[in-house]
Design a protein around this motif. Structure first.
Motif, PDB file in Angstrom:
ATOM      1  N   ASP A   1      58.520 -12.294  40.566  1.00  0.00           N
ATOM      2  CA  ASP A   1      58.219 -13.548  41.256  1.00  0.00           C
ATOM      3  C   ASP A   1      59.144 -14.663  40.772  1.00  0.00           C
ATOM      4  O   ASP A   1      59.688 -15.433  41.574  1.00  0.00           O
ATOM      5  N   ALA A   2      59.347 -14.749  39.461  1.00  0.00           N
ATOM      6  CA  ALA A   2      60.196 -15.795  38.899  1.00  0.00           C
ATOM      7  C   ALA A   2      61.642 -15.632  39.363  1.00  0.00           C
ATOM      8  O   ALA A   2      62.316 -16.622  39.687  1.00  0.00           O
ATOM      9  N   TYR A   3      62.117 -14.389  39.415  1.00  0.00           N
ATOM     10  CA  TYR A   3      63.493 -14.173  39.869  1.00  0.00           C
ATOM     11  C   TYR A   3      63.652 -14.616  41.331  1.00  0.00           C
ATOM     12  O   TYR A   3      64.606 -15.325  41.676  1.00  0.00           O
ATOM     13  N   LEU A   4      62.730 -14.185  42.175  1.00  0.00           N
ATOM     14  CA  LEU A   4      62.829 -14.514  43.600  1.00  0.00           C
ATOM     15  C   LEU A   4      62.745 -16.018  43.821  1.00  0.00           C
ATOM     16  O   LEU A   4      63.481 -16.578  44.646  1.00  0.00           O
ATOM     17  N   ARG A   5      61.847 -16.689  43.098  1.00  0.00           N
ATOM     18  CA  ARG A   5      61.734 -18.141  43.234  1.00  0.00           C
ATOM     19  C   ARG A   5      62.997 -18.840  42.749  1.00  0.00           C
ATOM     20  O   ARG A   5      63.430 -19.841  43.333  1.00  0.00           O
ATOM     21  N   GLY A   6      63.583 -18.297  41.685  1.00  0.00           N
ATOM     22  CA  GLY A   6      64.765 -18.923  41.125  1.00  0.00           C
ATOM     23  C   GLY A   6      66.004 -18.765  41.983  1.00  0.00           C
ATOM     24  O   GLY A   6      66.981 -19.498  41.805  1.00  0.00           O
ATOM     25  N   HIS A   7      65.962 -17.822  42.936  1.00  0.00           N
ATOM     26  CA  HIS A   7      67.137 -17.570  43.773  1.00  0.00           C
ATOM     27  C   HIS A   7      66.838 -17.766  45.257  1.00  0.00           C
ATOM     28  O   HIS A   7      67.606 -17.323  46.112  1.00  0.00           O
TER      29      HIS A   7
ATOM     30  N   GLN B   1      66.102 -20.092  48.673  1.00  0.00           N
ATOM     31  CA  GLN B   1      66.336 -21.382  49.317  1.00  0.00           C
ATOM     32  C   GLN B   1      65.428 -21.437  50.545  1.00  0.00           C
ATOM     33  O   GLN B   1      65.606 -20.674  51.492  1.00  0.00           O
ATOM     34  N   GLU B   2      64.454 -22.337  50.499  1.00  0.00           N
ATOM     35  CA  GLU B   2      63.470 -22.389  51.585  1.00  0.00           C
ATOM     36  C   GLU B   2      64.121 -22.689  52.931  1.00  0.00           C
ATOM     37  O   GLU B   2      63.691 -22.172  53.962  1.00  0.00           O
ATOM     38  N   ASN B   3      65.156 -23.506  52.915  1.00  0.00           N
ATOM     39  CA  ASN B   3      65.769 -23.844  54.197  1.00  0.00           C
ATOM     40  C   ASN B   3      66.542 -22.671  54.786  1.00  0.00           C
ATOM     41  O   ASN B   3      66.954 -22.706  55.934  1.00  0.00           O
ATOM     42  N   GLU B   4      66.716 -21.606  53.977  1.00  0.00           N
ATOM     43  CA  GLU B   4      67.356 -20.388  54.488  1.00  0.00           C
ATOM     44  C   GLU B   4      66.324 -19.319  54.840  1.00  0.00           C
ATOM     45  O   GLU B   4      66.682 -18.227  55.274  1.00  0.00           O
ATOM     46  N   GLY B   5      65.050 -19.634  54.630  1.00  0.00           N
ATOM     47  CA  GLY B   5      63.996 -18.685  54.959  1.00  0.00           C
ATOM     48  C   GLY B   5      63.923 -17.497  54.031  1.00  0.00           C
ATOM     49  O   GLY B   5      63.468 -16.418  54.420  1.00  0.00           O
ATOM     50  N   HIS B   6      64.374 -17.645  52.776  1.00  0.00           N
ATOM     51  CA  HIS B   6      64.347 -16.527  51.841  1.00  0.00           C
ATOM     52  C   HIS B   6      62.909 -16.129  51.509  1.00  0.00           C
ATOM     53  O   HIS B   6      62.038 -16.987  51.336  1.00  0.00           O
ATOM     54  N   LEU B   7      62.671 -14.842  51.392  1.00  0.00           N
ATOM     55  CA  LEU B   7      61.338 -14.337  51.099  1.00  0.00           C
ATOM     56  C   LEU B   7      61.013 -14.496  49.623  1.00  0.00           C
ATOM     57  O   LEU B   7      61.858 -14.255  48.752  1.00  0.00           O
ATOM     58  N   LEU B   8      59.769 -14.872  49.336  1.00  0.00           N
ATOM     59  CA  LEU B   8      59.249 -14.852  47.977  1.00  0.00           C
ATOM     60  C   LEU B   8      58.480 -13.545  47.784  1.00  0.00           C
ATOM     61  O   LEU B   8      58.536 -12.648  48.620  1.00  0.00           O
ATOM     62  N   LEU B   9      57.756 -13.427  46.680  1.00  0.00           N
ATOM     63  CA  LEU B   9      57.126 -12.155  46.357  1.00  0.00           C
ATOM     64  C   LEU B   9      56.156 -11.699  47.442  1.00  0.00           C
ATOM     65  O   LEU B   9      56.112 -10.515  47.795  1.00  0.00           O
ATOM     66  N   ASP B  10      55.366 -12.632  47.986  1.00  0.00           N
ATOM     67  CA  ASP B  10      54.420 -12.238  49.038  1.00  0.00           C
ATOM     68  C   ASP B  10      55.167 -11.739  50.278  1.00  0.00           C
ATOM     69  O   ASP B  10      54.757 -10.761  50.923  1.00  0.00           O
ATOM     70  N   GLY B  11      56.282 -12.386  50.605  1.00  0.00           N
ATOM     71  CA  GLY B  11      57.070 -11.951  51.751  1.00  0.00           C
ATOM     72  C   GLY B  11      57.716 -10.599  51.539  1.00  0.00           C
ATOM     73  O   GLY B  11      57.763  -9.760  52.451  1.00  0.00           O
ATOM     74  N   VAL B  12      58.221 -10.367  50.332  1.00  0.00           N
ATOM     75  CA  VAL B  12      58.812  -9.062  50.023  1.00  0.00           C
ATOM     76  C   VAL B  12      57.753  -7.968  50.132  1.00  0.00           C
ATOM     77  O   VAL B  12      58.007  -6.877  50.656  1.00  0.00           O
ATOM     78  N   HIS B  13      56.552  -8.271  49.657  1.00  0.00           N
ATOM     79  CA  HIS B  13      55.468  -7.283  49.747  1.00  0.00           C
ATOM     80  C   HIS B  13      55.099  -7.005  51.205  1.00  0.00           C
ATOM     81  O   HIS B  13      54.840  -5.857  51.582  1.00  0.00           O
ATOM     82  N   GLY B  14      55.095  -8.048  52.029  1.00  0.00           N
ATOM     83  CA  GLY B  14      54.829  -7.841  53.449  1.00  0.00           C
ATOM     84  C   GLY B  14      55.912  -7.004  54.113  1.00  0.00           C
ATOM     85  O   GLY B  14      55.628  -6.099  54.912  1.00  0.00           O
ATOM     86  N   LEU B  15      57.163  -7.290  53.780  1.00  0.00           N
ATOM     87  CA  LEU B  15      58.288  -6.520  54.314  1.00  0.00           C
ATOM     88  C   LEU B  15      58.165  -5.049  53.946  1.00  0.00           C
ATOM     89  O   LEU B  15      58.234  -4.161  54.816  1.00  0.00           O
ATOM     90  N   LEU B  16      57.976  -4.770  52.671  1.00  0.00           N
ATOM     91  CA  LEU B  16      57.889  -3.384  52.217  1.00  0.00           C
ATOM     92  C   LEU B  16      56.640  -2.695  52.748  1.00  0.00           C
ATOM     93  O   LEU B  16      56.638  -1.476  52.975  1.00  0.00           O
ATOM     94  N   SER B  17      55.584  -3.462  52.985  1.00  0.00           N
ATOM     95  CA  SER B  17      54.356  -2.889  53.560  1.00  0.00           C
ATOM     96  C   SER B  17      54.607  -2.409  54.983  1.00  0.00           C
ATOM     97  O   SER B  17      54.152  -1.328  55.377  1.00  0.00           O
TER      98      SER B  17
END
Length: 229
Positions: A23-29, A31-47
């Motif tokens: 979670d910390a890595y994803l947040r640290g890298h 950019q919200e204005n680019e629509g980057h996924l955070l941990l919940d989004g990555v989990h949804g993608l992989l699901s």
């Protein structure tokens, strides 16, 4: 649905410290204005990929998650190992009927509240990676659309998907009910594709679509908060 302090029973699952690290890595890298996924989004993608019609290789989904070179090889290997473990854990949880979505947590007038926005965004991107298969089945097989009803309702409510007809926002009880149904939805969809695999014609159409596919930037997504599991 809140994050547990106990370690899960299957070895492929991330423990809480590993989830925090990823979670910390994803947040640290991100950019919200680019629509980057955070941990919940990555989990949804992989699901979505775990329960979908065909296998999606890491080289296909990693660009949805990682957007810049790693600082060093050690960091890269660690992040990739955590992502692989997260990916494996989803199938393991589905196998033993213990799947739980990783959801966002946002501040509301009543205090912290669960949010499916990030998870739904990731889930929709997972479907997009096999769009031609999903779209044809959703159009041709109403039961599949019905299975996905709670996910669709949450995605529309959060503005991830647009509704063809006028849509009334979910109240808190309806929203929570849809969240509670997510594990059963994924189990049902997983079973659906097992019982009704993609046909040869559908796979041919997918291959043609992939060949013609051009990369498109996802629309910006504004969100904040913390994740919970």
């Amino acid at each position: 649905m809140m994050m547990s302090d106990t370690k899960t029973d299957w070895p492929s699952s991330l423990d809480d410290s590993e989830l925090d690290e990823l979670d910390a890595y994803l947040r640290g890298h991100a950019q919200e204005n680019e629509g980057h996924l955070l941990l919940d989004g990555v989990h949804g993608l992989l699901s979505a990929l775990a329960v979908g019609p065909t296998r999606v290789l890491p080289e296909e989904w990693l660009p949805e998650v990682l957007h810049e070179p790693f600082a060093d090889e050690t960091e890269g290997n660690r992040v990739l190992a955590l992502l692989a473990k997260l990916n494996d854990s989803i199938s393991a949880e589905l196998d033993v009927d213990a799947y739980e979505p990783i959801l966002g947590e946002v501040d509301s007038e009543a205090g912290p509240a669960l949010s499916a926005a990030g998870w739904c965004e990731g889930f929709s991107r997972g479907i997009d990676l096999r769009a031609s298969l999903w779209e044809k089945r959703l159009a041709d097989d109403p039961p599949l659309m019905e299975m996905l009803g709670p996910v669709m309702a949450l995605a529309v409510d959060e503005g991830i998907l647009s509704a063809e007809a006028e849509f009334e926002k979910l109240n808190d009880e309806e929203y929570d009910d849809c969240l509670a149904q997510l594990p059963a939805v994924l189990a049902a969809v997983n079973h659906y594709w097992y019982e009704h695999p993609a046909t040869e014609a559908e796979l041919d159409a997918l291959n043609r679509a992939n060949e013609a596919r051009t990369e498109q930037q996802p629309p910006p997504r504004q969100r904040s908060g913390h994740w919970v599991h």
